[in-house]
Design an enzyme around this catalytic site. Structure first.
Site, PDB file in Angstrom:
ATOM      1  N   SER A 178       2.211 -22.643   3.116  1.00  0.00           N
ATOM      2  CA  SER A 178       1.765 -21.267   3.045  1.00  0.00           C
ATOM      3  C   SER A 178       2.691 -20.328   3.365  1.00  0.00           C
ATOM      4  CB  SER A 178       0.591 -21.152   3.698  1.00  0.00           C
ATOM      5  OG  SER A 178       0.708 -21.384   4.992  1.00  0.00           O
ATOM      6  N   ASN A 214      -5.890 -23.392  14.357  1.00  0.00           N
ATOM      7  CA  ASN A 214      -7.272 -22.774  13.829  1.00  0.00           C
ATOM      8  C   ASN A 214      -7.455 -21.251  14.658  1.00  0.00           C
ATOM      9  OD1 ASN A 214      -7.150 -24.923  12.276  1.00  0.00           O
ATOM     10  ND2 ASN A 214      -8.846 -25.889  13.240  1.00  0.00           N
ATOM     11  N   THR A 267     -24.209  15.815 -17.172  1.00  0.00           N
ATOM     12  CA  THR A 267     -24.769  14.417 -16.947  1.00  0.00           C
ATOM     13  C   THR A 267     -24.931  13.842 -18.123  1.00  0.00           C
ATOM     14  OG1 THR A 267     -27.122  15.400 -17.379  1.00  0.00           O
ATOM     15  CG2 THR A 267     -26.338  15.715 -15.156  1.00  0.00           C
ATOM     16  N   HIS A 268     -24.905  12.543 -18.206  1.00  0.00           N
ATOM     17  CA  HIS A 268     -24.873  11.665 -19.382  1.00  0.00           C
ATOM     18  C   HIS A 268     -23.649  12.069 -20.157  1.00  0.00           C
ATOM     19  CE1 HIS A 268     -29.058  10.844 -18.651  1.00  0.00           C
ATOM     20  NE2 HIS A 268     -29.082  12.055 -18.357  1.00  0.00           N
ATOM     21  N   SER A 314       5.348   7.328 -25.162  1.00  0.00           N
ATOM     22  CA  SER A 314       5.119   6.202 -26.089  1.00  0.00           C
ATOM     23  C   SER A 314       6.379   5.924 -26.750  1.00  0.00           C
ATOM     24  CB  SER A 314       4.222   6.574 -27.085  1.00  0.00           C
ATOM     25  OG  SER A 314       4.437   6.019 -28.324  1.00  0.00           O
ATOM     26  N   LYS A 336       3.764  11.967 -27.405  1.00  0.00           N
ATOM     27  CA  LYS A 336       2.617  11.339 -26.548  1.00  0.00           C
ATOM     28  C   LYS A 336       2.886  11.453 -24.915  1.00  0.00           C
ATOM     29  CE  LYS A 336      -0.496   8.952 -26.828  1.00  0.00           C
ATOM     30  NZ  LYS A 336      -1.556   8.180 -27.240  1.00  0.00           N
ATOM     31  N   GLU A 377      -4.807   5.474 -15.161  1.00  0.00           N
ATOM     32  CA  GLU A 377      -5.250   4.471 -16.120  1.00  0.00           C
ATOM     33  C   GLU A 377      -4.961   3.119 -15.248  1.00  0.00           C
ATOM     34  OE1 GLU A 377      -4.891   4.668 -20.599  1.00  0.00           O
ATOM     35  OE2 GLU A 377      -3.207   5.429 -19.421  1.00  0.00           O
ATOM     36  N   LYS A 429      -5.652 -15.653   2.424  1.00  0.00           N
ATOM     37  CA  LYS A 429      -4.494 -14.676   2.323  1.00  0.00           C
ATOM     38  C   LYS A 429      -4.339 -13.936   1.337  1.00  0.00           C
ATOM     39  CE  LYS A 429      -3.630 -16.914   6.285  1.00  0.00           C
ATOM     40  NZ  LYS A 429      -4.851 -17.856   6.180  1.00  0.00           N
TER      41      LYS A 429
END
Ligand code: ARG
Length: 439
Positions: A22, A109, A153-154, A275, A281, A288, A323
């Site tokens: 490890s 340990n 809202t919505h 782009s 673009k 994102e 880890k």
């Protein structure tokens, strides 16, 4: 060199050796590992388990390893099983026989448990600092932009809010995130050093001494618990997941707001990309990516929850798999906080367009209903009257404020000239507790 070769008749299989190793992952614990060992040795000297010359020789050896690593004269890699074997083998190579006494009254340990707790505490402090930086930037941007904008809202236009109040909503979320991490830090503030493999030790060690030297509140109460739970990692990863959920929602809003459809903000060129085919673009990649990486942080939490769920006490090698998810979770959260801080710092609010957008969607309809209530109309009736006014406005393609007093009065004789000031998008923010939106 193996730390445990004695009872084996055969060499370890080569494939097994690399499967078991490890070091590539836990090498980042080298500082914590040596710090833990130094406290352990100091305590062994005080407890007269090692003589002073022995202990001091080990301490010198450990410090020289640390210095060489810092100066890049010693690289943390090679054919070692893990970071503990790396440090111990290098120590023995440097100081000889005395080095073999380092591991007295200790197991890997409790060693790994203490390394991880020290590392997790340190990294949590870094996350808290990164949260505070983002909060500062949000506050600065908010104070500079007391602009009215549609609240949703919505995802349908609902009522007028301010860009300031909207940004400050995230400030509050981050404040709770900070408290959650601080609480988790308090809960995990116990040292597992001295638990041994699972059953303590017959040596008369002093766990209070090592706990204190390593900056822990106290030693853990139960040996089996101390070496076998990873709840403190899970709790921090839950906290980080919630931080990421908040960052992801903010990212989503920045992505929406920077689209042509909304055009409320401009994300700086430095945090956008283009782009390869469409020359015009400008994509909000940074936001994102934060939204995307949120999935990874959730995944890490679930990965470790799943690893832990069926394990009998005490230590099992499965737990070495804590880890990668923890490191990835904390690294990702830190980098996303850092990027988001800079996105916010360089963000431009499009005042003109936010204010223009407020005029479409009857965002003052609730204010009109409130007005009628003040004139004595029961709210439910006021709601219904305003509903009819909205239909009328839709049919005539007008805003409520564009109707004549005569038109308004045809719906309710309680409406008077003072209505225009009452439903004004700016002025309404000075009424009642709406002042909070501009303060
Ligand atoms: N590399 C191990 C881990 O990360 C350290 C503890 C190993 N202990 C053992 N008995 N094999 O969990």
């Amino acid at each position: 060199m193996k730390l445990w070769g004695g009872r084996f008749r055969k060499e370890e299989n080569k494939l097994m050796e690399s499967f078991n190793s490890s070091l590539a992952i836990d090498k980042r614990l080298v500082y914590e590992d040596i710090t833990g060992s130094l406290s352990h040795v100091n305590m062994l000297i005080k407890s007269k388990i090692l003589t002073e010359p022995e202990g001091n020789k080990i301490i010198e050896g450990l410090n020289s390893i640390l210095t060489d690593i810092e100066n890049k004269e010693l690289l943390v890699n090679g054919d070692y099983e893990d970071i503990h074997s790396f440090v111990e083998t290098n120590l023995i190579n440097r100081i000889g026989e005395t080095g073999k006494k380092l591991h007295t009254a200790r197991s890997r340990n409790d060693q790994i448990a203490v390394d991880m707790r020290l590392y997790a505490k340190k990294k949590s402090a870094d996350v808290i600092e990164a949260i505070e930086l983002l909060q500062n930037n949000l506050k600065m941007k908010a104070d500079e932009n007391v602009i009215i904008m549609p609240g949703y809202t919505h995802l349908q236009r609902a009522q007028v809010v301010t860009f300031k109040h909207h940004l400050m909503a995230y400030f509050q979320m981050l404040d709770r995130d900070k408290t959650r991490i601080e609480n988790a830090k308090t809960l995990m503030d116990e040292s597992p050093l001295g638990c041994g493999a699972l059953a303590g030790t017959t040596h008369n060690i002093n766990r209070d001494t090592t706990a204190k030297a390593l900056g822990f509140e106290k030693p853990v109460t139960n040996f089996l618990d101390g070496v076998s739970d990873r709840d403190y990692l899970l709790e921090l990863m839950s906290c980080f997941s919630i931080v990421m959920m908040h960052l992801s929602r903010l990212s989503e809003e920045l992505i929406l707001w920077s689209s042509q459809e909304f055009n409320f903000v401009e994300i700086d060129d430095a945090f956008s990309t283009g782009s390869s085919i469409m020359p015009q673009k400008r994509n909000p990649d940074a936001a994102e990516l934060i939204r995307g990486k949120t999935g990874r942080v959730y995944g890490s939490l679930f990965s470790l929850l799943t690893t832990m769920k069926g394990l009998p006490l005490a230590y099992n090698k499965d737990m070495q798999e804590d880890k990668e998810p923890f490191f990835d979770s904390v690294d990702t959260t830190l980098s996303c906080l850092e990027i988001m801080s800079q996105i916010i710092d360089t963000l431009k609010a499009n005042k003109e367009n936010m204010e223009k957008s407020v005029r479409k969607g009857f965002l003052n309809a609730t204010e009109l209903a409130d007005y009628l209530v003040k004139k004595g109309v029961p709210f439910r009736d006021a709601h219904s009257v305003v509903g009819s006014i909205v239909i009328y406005c839709e049919d005539n393609e007008k805003g409520i404020e564009e109707l004549s007093l005569e038109e308004l009065k045809s719906f309710s004789s309680d409406i008077n000239e003072d209505i225009y000031a009452y439903i004004d998008y700016h002025k309404s923010l000075n009424r009642g507790i709406k002042k909070t939106l501009i303060e």
